[in-house]
Write an enzyme that holds these catalytic residues in place. Structure first.
Site, PDB file in Angstrom:
ATOM      1  N   GLY A  19       0.829  -1.198   0.000  1.00  0.00           N
ATOM      2  CA  GLY A  19       0.000   0.000   0.000  1.00  0.00           C
ATOM      3  C   GLY A  19       0.860   1.242   0.000  1.00  0.00           C
ATOM      4  O   GLY A  19       2.081   1.177  -0.024  1.00  0.00           O
ATOM      5  N   GLY A  21       0.596   5.925   0.417  1.00  0.00           N
ATOM      6  CA  GLY A  21      -0.171   7.147   0.618  1.00  0.00           C
ATOM      7  C   GLY A  21       0.624   8.327   0.125  1.00  0.00           C
ATOM      8  O   GLY A  21       1.548   8.184  -0.679  1.00  0.00           O
ATOM      9  N   SER A  22       0.286   9.504   0.646  1.00  0.00           N
ATOM     10  CA  SER A  22       0.929  10.718   0.164  1.00  0.00           C
ATOM     11  C   SER A  22       2.373  10.841   0.636  1.00  0.00           C
ATOM     12  O   SER A  22       3.134  11.619   0.082  1.00  0.00           O
ATOM     13  CB  SER A  22       0.123  11.937   0.600  1.00  0.00           C
ATOM     14  N   PHE A  23       2.775  10.073   1.653  1.00  0.00           N
ATOM     15  CA  PHE A  23       4.120  10.220   2.185  1.00  0.00           C
ATOM     16  C   PHE A  23       5.044   9.052   1.892  1.00  0.00           C
ATOM     17  O   PHE A  23       6.225   9.134   2.157  1.00  0.00           O
ATOM     18  CB  PHE A  23       4.071  10.454   3.703  1.00  0.00           C
ATOM     19  N   GLY A  24       4.532   7.943   1.396  1.00  0.00           N
ATOM     20  CA  GLY A  24       5.424   6.824   1.148  1.00  0.00           C
ATOM     21  C   GLY A  24       4.700   5.585   0.674  1.00  0.00           C
ATOM     22  O   GLY A  24       3.481   5.558   0.570  1.00  0.00           O
ATOM     23  N   LYS A  41       8.921   0.569   4.624  1.00  0.00           N
ATOM     24  CA  LYS A  41       8.268   1.811   4.236  1.00  0.00           C
ATOM     25  C   LYS A  41       9.316   2.686   3.588  1.00  0.00           C
ATOM     26  O   LYS A  41      10.385   2.907   4.161  1.00  0.00           O
ATOM     27  CB  LYS A  41       7.653   2.506   5.444  1.00  0.00           C
ATOM     28  N   ASP A 131      -3.424  10.858  13.642  1.00  0.00           N
ATOM     29  CA  ASP A 131      -4.020  10.286  12.435  1.00  0.00           C
ATOM     30  C   ASP A 131      -4.613   8.906  12.736  1.00  0.00           C
ATOM     31  O   ASP A 131      -4.399   7.950  12.006  1.00  0.00           O
ATOM     32  CB  ASP A 131      -2.984  10.195  11.305  1.00  0.00           C
TER      33      ASP A 131
END
Length: 187
Positions: A19, A21-24, A41, A131
């Site tokens: 998976g 997201g916006s950061f990694g 990650k 978060d």
């Protein structure tokens, strides 16, 4: 799975993208020294300030707590910052879907008990997650399959005095951090 032999730190062989997201991006990998499956990650070095470095530092402060993933390595490979950590099971959202979007009362109470303890532990160590959402709450794997783990702490911060936080919010000095869908109305 690709036929490419992509390795990180001459130790971790990438296997499968899990998976992102916006950061990694998160990958499943094999530790070629031990044969263990791990999660990696990756964050591009252009991201400044580094969310992954913050995540690593918070995990280091929380290390040893129940429901906190073990970190095996943090460093840089080519143009990426990389963190190798414990491979966990499905997220709470996936588990909920698997159960037909219904949890028994016993399951809800067990989850609530664990999640309250995780947040109390994090707060007692001086950190706020910022978060919390089902995708960032993962079930353990194997013999730890009924343990809830708190992940993706990169947006976390050290706690502030309550009065300072309240004053900053009232004066408009704080902006929304995290995921809008799970934010409070006050935020």
């Amino acid at each position: 799975m690709s036929n490419l032999d992509l390795r990180i730190n001459n130790r971790y062989q990438l296997q499968l993208r899990l998976g992102g997201g916006s950061f990694g991006e998160v990958y499943q990998a094999c530790d070629i020294r031990t044969g263990d499956e791990v999660a990696l990650k990756l964050e591009h070095i252009k991201i400044d300030p580094s969310v992954l470095e913050n995540e690593y530092q918070i995990y280091e402060e929380l290390a040893g707590g129940t429901g906190i993933p073990r970190i095996y390595w943090y460093g840089q490979e080519c143009e990426f910052r990389v963190m190798a950590f414990e491979l966990l099971g499905p997220g709470l959202e996936d588990t909920f879907n698997y159960c037909g979007r219904r949890f028994s009362l016993k399951t809800v109470l067990m989850l609530a008990d664990q999640l309250i303890r995780r947040l109390e532990y994090s707060h007692s160590r001086g950190f706020i997650h910022r978060d919390i959402r089902p995708e960032n709450l993962l079930m353990g794997d194997g013999k730890h399959g009924s343990t809830v783990y708190v992940t993706d702490v990169g947006m976390g911060v050290e706690t502030l005095e309550r009065t300072t936080w309240s004053e900053d919010v009232q004066q408009g000095k704080r902006s929304l951090v995290g995921t809008i869908r799970y934010a409070s109305i006050t935020a």
